[in-house]
Design a protein around this motif. Structure first.
Motif, short mmCIF file in Angstrom:
data_model
loop_
_atom_site.label_atom_id
_atom_site.label_comp_id
_atom_site.label_asym_id
_atom_site.label_seq_id
_atom_site.Cartn_x
_atom_site.Cartn_y
_atom_site.Cartn_z
N VAL A 1 0.85 -1.19 0.00
CA VAL A 1 0.00 0.00 0.00
C VAL A 1 0.88 1.25 0.00
O VAL A 1 1.89 1.31 0.72
N GLU B 1 -4.17 3.47 -1.87
CA GLU B 1 -4.73 2.61 -0.82
C GLU B 1 -4.72 1.13 -1.21
O GLU B 1 -5.27 0.30 -0.49
N LYS C 1 -7.71 -3.57 -2.43
CA LYS C 1 -7.65 -2.65 -1.29
C LYS C 1 -7.84 -3.44 -0.01
O LYS C 1 -8.90 -4.05 0.20
#
Length: 507
Positions: A400, A408, A473
């Protein structure tokens, strides 16, 4: 008319027909015009044998026509003085004759009295070749002694280690898929030394950087390649697979300018060559410029570059339609799979030199390396081998925050991906589903290549968009994030990172 002249004309059968001959007709006429090509006929003949015993049904060619040897292994072929070589399609079950890994399956035509005799002696393999393997080295592309030493020290040694990891006596051959050097013909010797380190026979494909750039036509551009490696298009057999090599780099007479194109002479030859192959057979075609890629789509361009794909590829596809075909190509310095209908797969290979020997990756993030193909009967399985890394290295995970466009998300590059692969992610051991594939720039390529100042060795190298990037994510509070990739053959590859650590070992 003098008696001598009357006697001469009578010997020609011209007396009594009212011809008046110009004086120069009576002079000796040259057999070959002072200018222009010699188009006189040459009869080729010989025998293909092993230990003196003829081998029937072997395809013999001069690059124009194809004939098969008779029951005693003999052939005769009416050729012409423009043909450079007579050569054979090595049949299954026989060794690939080679000199320090350079295959020799041809003889230079040197006619005497319009005839040339060429015998080919083969040696039977000590084992069945139904199972065999091969590697594809795309774009070694060495331009300096430094590059050449790295090729020998790293790439050739990596291949040698890979070969040693297989059971003893595993059959392997290699295909040098073009751009063997980078316009520096004096480095062909270093390239050959690198192949010899591997110890396996290699077949060669001509690339745009292997051509004589001062030639006036495409035909003349192949002179040095032919001197070292023989014909620029040919075929051979191993096990149940028929292999074809083509020259699809058409030089247009100006240095470093070319198009991807297959000449009529090659296509006519290929049509004859494939006529000797049973429909349904697996055919592996190697050429330098890809028949097709979708890079122009990733770059938001209307159509591909004429130097980046084969303009008349549809005819190649038509000829390959009756077979199970695999096309091997290089040239692009990225990795991609192209599917044409149900029975043609093109493997566009990442390169041995990566981004021109500037670092460990190509500009789409694919590691420097080569393709490995395992053949069992008519079926192929394959993987991409990264130089200096284990064969299990098939993905690179970015934590990330690595990609500015998706801050993200975890990103992963799966360079040998095709639609039959599955790319999933797991959170704290729980399977979450498949990651989303998107087009973008590989983060490591951005780090190493983006901007006018880098890489220092070749500052013009820049990241190129790739469509084998995947994103997910992570959920809040997750501690471990794993990526699990399953290829089309059921092989599973996995990498994991700790989400509390934003940095990750990037290779």
């Amino acid at each position: 008319m003098s008696q001598k002249r009357r006697t001469f004309l009578k010997s020609l059968g011209l007396t009594g027909i009212g011809l008046t001959l110009a004086p120069n007709f009576l002079q000796a006429q040259p057999a070959i015009p002072a200018r222009g090509q010699n188009l006189s006929t040459v009869t080729l003949s010989g025998k293909v044998h092993a230990n003196g015993k003829g081998i029937p049904g072997v395809a013999v060619t001069d690059g124009y026509n194809v004939v098969l040897t008779d029951a005693s292994g003999r052939y005769e072929l009416l050729s012409n003085a423009t043909a450079d070589f007579v050569y054979i399609a090595i049949p299954r079950g026989y060794e690939f004759n080679n000199e320090k890994s350079i295959t020799r399956f041809y003889q230079k035509i040197v006619p005497q009295r319009a005839r040339f005799k060429a015998d080919f002696e083969l040696k039977r393999l000590a084992q069945d070749d139904t199972k065999h393997n091969f590697v594809v080295w795309a774009d070694p592309q060495i331009i300096s002694k430094e590059d050449a030493e790295q090729l020998k020290r790293e790439s050739a040694q990596d291949l040698k280690q890979l070969l040693n990891s297989y059971p003893q006596n595993t059959l392997f051959h290699g295909i040098g898929c073009g751009d063997l050097v980078w316009d520096k013909f004096e480095l062909f010797e270093d390239y050959q030394e690198a192949l010899a380190i591997s110890g396996i026979p290699f077949f060669q494909v001509i690339g745009n950087h292997d051509m004589n750039l001062d030639a006036r036509t495409d035909e003349g551009s192949t002179e040095k390649f032919k001197e070292l490696f023989g014909p620029t298009y040919y075929s051979f057999n191993r096990g149940e697979v028929h292999y074809v090599v083509l020259d699809d780099v058409f030089f247009i007479g100006t240095a470093k300018k070319y198009i991807g194109y297959l000449t009529e002479r090659q296509l006519a030859w290929l049509e004859q060559d494939l006529a000797t192959v049973r429909p349904g057979t697996t055919v592996v075609v190697s050429l330098h410029i890809p028949a097709y890629t979708r890079q122009h789509e990733r770059n938001n361009e209307k159509e591909p570059s004429i130097g980046g794909v084969v303009s008349n590829r549809k005819e190649l596809y038509r000829l390959l339609q009756p077979y199970k075909a695999h096309i091997m190509s290089g040239h692009t310095h990225f990795n991609e799979k192209i599917f044409e209908g149900e029975n043609i797969i093109e493997h566009v290979h990442g390169t041995v030199c990566g981004a021109w020997w500037t670092g460990p990756i190509c500009y789409d993030g694919t590691p420097s390396g080569y393709g490995v193909y395992e053949v069992n009967g008519s079926e192929l399985q394959w993987y991409y081998k990264s130089t200096g890394l284990p064969k299990e290295h098939q993905l690179r995970v970015y934590p990330v925050g690595t990609m500015a466009s998706k801050p993200e998300h975890v990103a992963v590059n799966v360079w040998n991906w095709d639609p039959s692969w599955k790319v999933e992610w797991l959170e704290d051991g729980k399977r979450m589903g498949e990651m989303t594939r998107e087009t973008g720039l590989d983060p490591l390529s951005v780090e190493l290549h983006e901007g006018a100042s880098k890489p220092s060795k070749h500052k013009w190298v820049e990241p190129q968009a790739t469509d084998h990037l995947f994103f997910a994510k992570p959920s809040a509070g997750v501690r471990t994030f794993a990526v699990q990739v399953t290829d089309r053959f059921g092989q599973v590859y996995r990498d994991e990172l700790q989400l509390e650590k934003l940095e990750s070992a990037v290779r």
